[in-house]
Design an enzyme around this catalytic site. Structure first.
Site, PDB file in Angstrom:
ATOM      1  N   SER A 231      39.775  51.529  46.491  1.00 14.93           N
ATOM      2  CA  SER A 231      39.130  50.225  46.467  1.00 14.93           C
ATOM      3  C   SER A 231      37.644  50.364  46.126  1.00 14.93           C
ATOM      4  CB  SER A 231      39.346  49.516  47.811  1.00 14.93           C
ATOM      5  OG  SER A 231      38.879  48.198  47.772  1.00 14.93           O
TER       6      SER A 231
ATOM      7  N   ASP B 242      35.631  45.037  42.107  1.00 17.26           N
ATOM      8  CA  ASP B 242      35.544  46.447  42.471  1.00 17.26           C
ATOM      9  C   ASP B 242      36.497  47.275  41.605  1.00 17.26           C
ATOM     10  OD1 ASP B 242      37.949  45.699  43.588  1.00 17.26           O
ATOM     11  OD2 ASP B 242      37.575  46.577  45.549  1.00 17.26           O
TER      12      ASP B 242
ATOM     13  N   ASP C 218      39.414  48.617  41.722  1.00 16.12           N
ATOM     14  CA  ASP C 218      40.824  48.250  41.565  1.00 16.12           C
ATOM     15  C   ASP C 218      41.011  46.745  41.411  1.00 16.12           C
ATOM     16  OD1 ASP C 218      40.196  47.799  44.303  1.00 16.12           O
ATOM     17  OD2 ASP C 218      42.317  47.866  44.824  1.00 16.12           O
TER      18      ASP C 218
ATOM     19  N   ASP D  45      40.735  44.113  43.252  1.00 18.46           N
ATOM     20  CA  ASP D  45      41.246  43.165  44.235  1.00 18.46           C
ATOM     21  C   ASP D  45      40.108  42.351  44.831  1.00 18.46           C
ATOM     22  OD1 ASP D  45      40.192  45.282  45.728  1.00 18.46           O
ATOM     23  OD2 ASP D  45      41.837  45.334  47.167  1.00 18.46           O
TER      24      ASP D  45
END
Length: 564
Positions: free
Chosen positions: A146, A303, A305, A307
């Site tokens: 993340s 960010d 990834d 999400d």
């Protein structure tokens, strides 16, 4: 706590000399601090999976810890009574070892006769969550840390409902994983063998198209209601959001949607950003420079990834102000509710789910539009994990969010969805521009209507064993000490979630509600060496709300600092 030196010696004896990790182990010989940090514990499931620094050791992310985790999950699947042939979706982001770990997971699953659907290149986390339900898969695995620093990687696990694992599934997987030796012989087939036997299927353009169609379906206004020339700057922070966000914006016709060139392509070093967390305003440095040149109304950052999504909005003096997750979530929620209500299209018995440490502005919006509100523990495994239960009770999922810049605007992605959220924010900016307003005006209108909510989140970083022990002492003091007043305000109610509270499961969280309705919460982070403090208040005056938060946070900070 295991004996770090003994475990280290076992690793030295077992890891082959040809493995780069062996050289890494040799390099720390005699370094007690390094040996202790790497071997004092085994990396454990936190927020729906593993997360840690990459390297050699039981407390690290490496091929041994990833291989064992995957074998344990395979064992759980085969014992679960579910149809294992439904398979597991596997994705990854831009970090070091992410591709290697994802292919290893597919190989271990194939060795156990369990099919997998593997993305051959990085994809955003919300697309993986979407693919699980789209394919009817039994589970999902995502290799991502993340927003953590570059040294980290992670292993996030999902179940068939499309949400991150929790409860009995999480406990069952953990039991299977912990029963395995790190150096056990995991069942494994090569990538080529798995593909040849039909046990590994590579996903591609068809799934990308399906996800982008879902994002496009989140639109709330007709093109005639929007100024699609509104200038917007976007940074994926060198992560997985770059391609899907650009495609979604272009297909919607947002002609002035510009990506920060230095942060457009994958970079596991995060060279131009350092700490790739869009919650940190420093991550917006290059985006702000570009936005000033283009006089952008909105800056969006996701960010690595994709999400999480954060924004900064244009102010009257030409500067940019970051919004926190409470503000962004409440704005998206209000815009969705208003847009659908104007057309009489609010769903039957709509429900919003927020975390117990998220502010109450969203609750005020929901009360205005007749949307039911439920709470969950921190993390989207808990927020989206409540969707099936509430649907069984006749509710229609409408929105979910938490203060840490994460929201799930739709039911098809049961995790934070920075791509959909970013497109809704872009549409909101275009709608405001079409009506001669700015995003700052819309936020001010919400404050005037619902009250001036103020909030602050403080994280105290405490690393290693000593840090972990200090976090425990802080929680013990707040839980058991004399805490009748904070910042001059009497405590009206203390809620301890350690053994659960109503329909909220047990968790190490404390919440203090003060006499004027102001409240704060504290909890250790499940993914990082931090203890987090959350402060909230509301009044009819912005300055007054800010002053209350400043006094309260100072009082609690001083108490925490006094606990050595």
């Amino acid at each position: 706590m295991q004996n770090a030196q003994e475990v280290y010696e076992k690793w030295l004896e077992t890891v082959p000399a040809s493995d780069p990790m062996h050289q890494e182990l040799e390099a720390i010989r005699g370094d007690d601090a390094q040996i202790t940090d790497r071997f004092y514990q085994e990396i454990a499931f936190g927020t729906a999976g593993l997360r840690g620094i990459c390297g050699a050791g039981t407390n690290r992310m490496n091929t041994y810890t990833v291989g064992r985790a995957t074998q344990g999950i395979a064992d759980y699947i085969l014992r679960s009574g579910e149809d294992s042939t439904r398979g597991v979706v596997i994705g990854y982001d831009c970090r070091y070892h992410s591709k290697e770990f994802s292919e290893l997971a597919a190989e271990v699953l194939a060795g156990n006769g369990i099919p997998s659907f593997l993305f051959p290149s990085m994809r955003p986390t919300p697309e993986l969550a979407f693919a699980i339900r789209r394919l009817g898969a039994l589970s999902g695995i995502n290799m991502t840390a993340s927003h953590n620093p570059k040294e980290y990687n992670g292993y996030k696990v999902y179940w068939q409902d499309g949400a991150q694992i929790s409860g009995g599934v999480s406990d069952g997987m953990m039991h299977c994983i912990s029963s395995l030796d790190l150096f056990g012989q995991f069942k494994k087939a090569s990538l080529e063998e798995g593909i040849g036997k039909g046990l590994i299927t590579l996903l591609g353009a068809d799934m990308d198209r399906a996800y982008l169609d879902y994002v496009a379906g989140m639109r709330l206004r007709e093109d005639s209601e929007l100024d699609r020339k509104v200038p917007v700057v976007y940074t994926p922070l060198n992560g997985a959001g770059s391609i899907p966000m650009q495609k979604a914006a272009a297909e919607r016709g947002f002609g002035n949607f510009t990506v920060v060139p230095e942060q457009k392509d994958p970079d596991p070093e995060f060279t131009t950003v350092g700490y790739p967390n869009p919650e940190d305003p420093k991550a917006f440095r290059l985006a702000e420079q570009l936005a000033v040149k283009q006089k952008a109304e909105l800056i969006i950052a996701t960010d690595p990834d994709s999400d999480r999504m954060a924004v900064e909005i244009l102010q009257e003096d030409g500067s940019y102000v970051p919004l926190n997750g409470n503000q962004t979530g409440a704005m998206i929620l209000a815009y969705r509710a208003q847009s659908l209500a104007e057309r009489g299209k609010l769903p039957h018995r709509p429900v919003m789910i927020k975390s117990i440490v998220t502010g109450d502005m969203g609750r005020a919006v929901c009360e205005d539009y007749g949307i039911a509100v439920f709470e969950a523990l921190t993390g989207f495994k808990n927020i989206c994990g409540r969707i099936p239960e509430l649907q069984e009770k006749g509710y229609t999922y409408f929105f979910g969010y938490e203060e840490s810049i994460g929201c799930a605007p739709g039911d098809a992605v049961r995790d934070k969805d920075g791509i959909s959220a970013g497109m809704i924010m872009t549409e909101m900016a275009a709608w405001c521009a079409r009506n001669g307003r700015h995003l700052r005006d819309y936020l001010e209108e919400l404050y005037r209507k619902y009250g001036y909510f103020a909030e602050k989140q403080v994280s105290l970083v405490l690393k290693g064993i000593e840090g972990s022990e200090r976090i425990r002492r802080i929680m013990d003091t707040l839980r058991n000490g004399q805490t009748e007043f904070f910042g001059g305000l009497r405590v009206r109610e203390k809620i301890d979630y350690l053994h659960g509270n109503g329909d909220i499961p047990a968790s190490n969280v404390l919440k203090f509600i003060l006499e004027d309705g102001t409240w704060f919460a504290v909890r250790p982070s499940g993914t990082e060496p931090k203890i987090k403090f959350y402060y909230y208040t509301v009044s009819n005056d912005a300055q007054k709300s800010a002053e209350v938060i400043a006094v309260l946070s100072k009082a609690v900070d001083e108490l925490a600092e006094s606990i050595a």
